[in-house]
Scaffold this motif. Structure first.
Motif, short mmCIF file in Angstrom:
data_model
loop_
_atom_site.label_atom_id
_atom_site.label_comp_id
_atom_site.label_asym_id
_atom_site.label_seq_id
_atom_site.Cartn_x
_atom_site.Cartn_y
_atom_site.Cartn_z
N ALA A 195 18.50 -27.96 27.04
CA ALA A 195 18.98 -28.12 28.12
C ALA A 195 20.45 -28.14 28.12
CB ALA A 195 18.81 -29.52 28.68
N VAL A 196 21.12 -28.78 26.88
CA VAL A 196 22.68 -28.73 26.66
C VAL A 196 23.16 -27.40 26.41
CG1 VAL A 196 24.53 -29.21 25.09
CG2 VAL A 196 22.65 -30.93 25.87
N PHE A 197 22.22 -26.37 25.71
CA PHE A 197 22.65 -25.05 25.36
C PHE A 197 22.41 -24.31 26.84
CE2 PHE A 197 20.88 -20.45 24.61
CZ PHE A 197 21.95 -19.97 24.05
N ARG A 198 21.49 -24.51 27.59
CA ARG A 198 21.29 -23.75 28.81
C ARG A 198 22.31 -23.85 30.01
NH1 ARG A 198 16.03 -23.83 32.69
NH2 ARG A 198 16.52 -22.20 34.21
N HIS A 199 22.66 -25.22 29.98
CA HIS A 199 23.48 -25.62 31.28
C HIS A 199 24.90 -25.91 30.78
CE1 HIS A 199 19.93 -25.89 33.63
NE2 HIS A 199 19.57 -26.57 32.73
N ILE A 200 25.28 -26.09 29.47
CA ILE A 200 26.56 -26.51 29.08
C ILE A 200 26.99 -25.29 28.06
CG2 ILE A 200 28.23 -28.04 27.60
CD1 ILE A 200 26.37 -30.12 28.48
N GLN A 201 26.41 -24.89 26.86
CA GLN A 201 27.06 -23.85 26.04
C GLN A 201 26.96 -22.73 26.43
OE1 GLN A 201 24.72 -25.30 22.87
NE2 GLN A 201 26.18 -26.75 21.90
N LEU A 202 25.90 -22.35 26.88
CA LEU A 202 25.75 -20.82 27.28
C LEU A 202 26.50 -20.27 28.40
CD1 LEU A 202 24.14 -18.27 26.69
CD2 LEU A 202 22.51 -18.90 28.30
N PRO A 203 26.60 -21.04 29.56
CA PRO A 203 27.59 -20.89 30.69
C PRO A 203 29.12 -20.91 29.96
CG PRO A 203 26.10 -22.27 31.58
CD PRO A 203 25.92 -22.24 29.94
N LYS A 204 29.67 -21.64 29.29
CA LYS A 204 30.83 -21.62 28.75
C LYS A 204 31.07 -20.58 27.90
CE LYS A 204 32.31 -25.36 30.94
NZ LYS A 204 33.11 -25.17 31.93
N LEU A 205 29.86 -19.91 27.22
CA LEU A 205 30.40 -18.90 26.48
C LEU A 205 30.14 -17.57 27.06
CD1 LEU A 205 27.83 -19.82 23.20
CD2 LEU A 205 30.42 -19.80 23.46
N ARG A 206 30.20 -17.50 28.52
CA ARG A 206 29.68 -16.09 28.92
C ARG A 206 30.65 -15.14 28.84
NH1 ARG A 206 31.33 -19.62 33.02
NH2 ARG A 206 32.80 -18.99 34.57
N ILE A 207 32.14 -15.45 28.68
CA ILE A 207 33.32 -14.73 28.63
C ILE A 207 33.17 -14.08 27.47
CG2 ILE A 207 35.79 -14.34 28.99
CD1 ILE A 207 34.30 -14.62 31.66
N VAL A 208 33.00 -15.01 26.27
CA VAL A 208 33.11 -14.73 24.94
C VAL A 208 31.89 -13.76 24.67
CG1 VAL A 208 32.78 -15.61 22.47
CG2 VAL A 208 34.10 -16.79 24.15
N LEU A 209 30.68 -13.77 25.21
CA LEU A 209 29.42 -12.90 24.72
C LEU A 209 29.72 -11.83 25.34
CD1 LEU A 209 26.57 -15.67 25.48
CD2 LEU A 209 27.58 -14.86 23.26
N LEU A 210 30.50 -11.50 26.55
CA LEU A 210 30.70 -10.26 27.16
C LEU A 210 31.78 -9.46 26.22
CD1 LEU A 210 30.94 -10.95 30.93
CD2 LEU A 210 29.32 -9.72 29.90
#
Length: 294
Positions: A195-210
């Motif tokens: 849940a931490v990865f899905r709702h906190i870490q992944l959304p915050k990483l979206r620019i970095v991942l793009l």
């Protein structure tokens, strides 16, 4: 200093970079576009043929096959390196000397020249002498570099060794930029790691991942040196990517017109993909009120 004067000062400071980009990028591309619209005889006689070369390559089965191989390689690279990079970044220590050691370790492959990487993996796959060949033999597996699937797996592994560190470092920097308040709130709510990865870490990483996807797509789509050194485009034409097809046409066969047209199409594909990712980055960045616009 007034805003107009500040803008003028900024443009003046950017002038050297603009001149370098024009000399290294715009001028060579202009020559390539010129070649793509002409046929050449004797190396210095050019005859206008218009879009003939473009029509020829756009219906060429060899061009289509090379383009599909390049796109397929890029998609496989992204499918392997992006999840692997995120996983490794999540497992890395947040701070301390061990984190510094991991950062240095993942930086070493990034600093290795491409031709060195190619010859390193070519040596590792040598029959009866290569480290990778002997390791797979101990496991009861063969390494037949005359099989297209095997060669593709080796190339994917080679690229993952060379460039996964870039994804790891980008994701690691993005994870360290997340405020601790989010994690404290998640612990209070009893959130699971997923849940931490899905709702906190992944959304915050979206620019970095793009950004990571864009960089890895461009690098893998225009790859030339490593596959050529390891497989020479073989077996058959199974690893003849668009970059090798372009070099073969323009430099080996010295067909500047067809090679120029192919280079222009190649450039347009990379440009369109880059623009699409840039648009996604800007749009997602503008949706976050806490971020300044790019």
């Amino acid at each position: 200093m007034t805003p107009a004067r500040r803008n003028l000062h900024s443009l003046f400071l950017l002038t050297p970079a603009a001149l370098v980009m024009a000399l290294c990028g715009v001028v060579p591309m202009a020559f390539v576009a010129y070649y793509s619209l002409h046929d050449t005889f004797g190396g210095n006689s050019f005859i206008w043929v218009g879009t003939t070369w473009f029509r020829q390559i756009l219906v060429s089965p060899d061009f289509h096959a090379a383009l599909l191989r390049s796109l397929g390689f890029s998609l496989l690279v992204l499918a392997v390196e992006m999840p692997l990079g995120i996983l490794v970044a999540l497992k890395m220590p947040a701070r301390g000397w061990l984190a510094s050691a991991f950062i240095i370790l993942f930086t070493i492959p990034l600093l290795t020249p491409t031709i060195v990487v190619g010859y390193l993996w070519a040596a590792m796959t040598l029959p009866k002498a290569g480290l990778l060949y002997e390791l797979l033999s101990l496991l009861g597996l063969g390494l037949d570099m005359n099989h297209p699937v095997v060669v593709w797996l080796v190339l994917i592994a080679m690229d993952a060794w060379h460039w996964t560190g870039l994804v790891v470092l980008l994701c690691y920097a993005g994870l360290r930029a997340i405020p601790d308040d989010y994690y404290r709130a998640a612990r209070i709510d009893g959130a699971s790691a997923w849940a931490v990865f899905r709702h906190i870490q992944l959304p915050k990483l979206r620019i970095v991942l793009l950004v990571a996807v864009l960089l890895r797509f461009m690098d893998s789509f225009i790859i030339y040196t490593e596959p050529y050194v390891v497989a020479r485009g073989g077996p058959g034409v199974s690893t003849t990517f668009l970059s090798r097809e372009l070099v073969q046409t323009a430099l080996v066969e010295f067909n500047l017109g067809e090679g120029g047209a192919m280079a222009v199409v190649y450039f347009l594909v990379v440009l369109c993909v880059s623009w699409a990712f840039f648009t996604l980055v800007v749009s997602k960045n503008s949706l976050d009120p806490k971020r300044a616009p790019l």
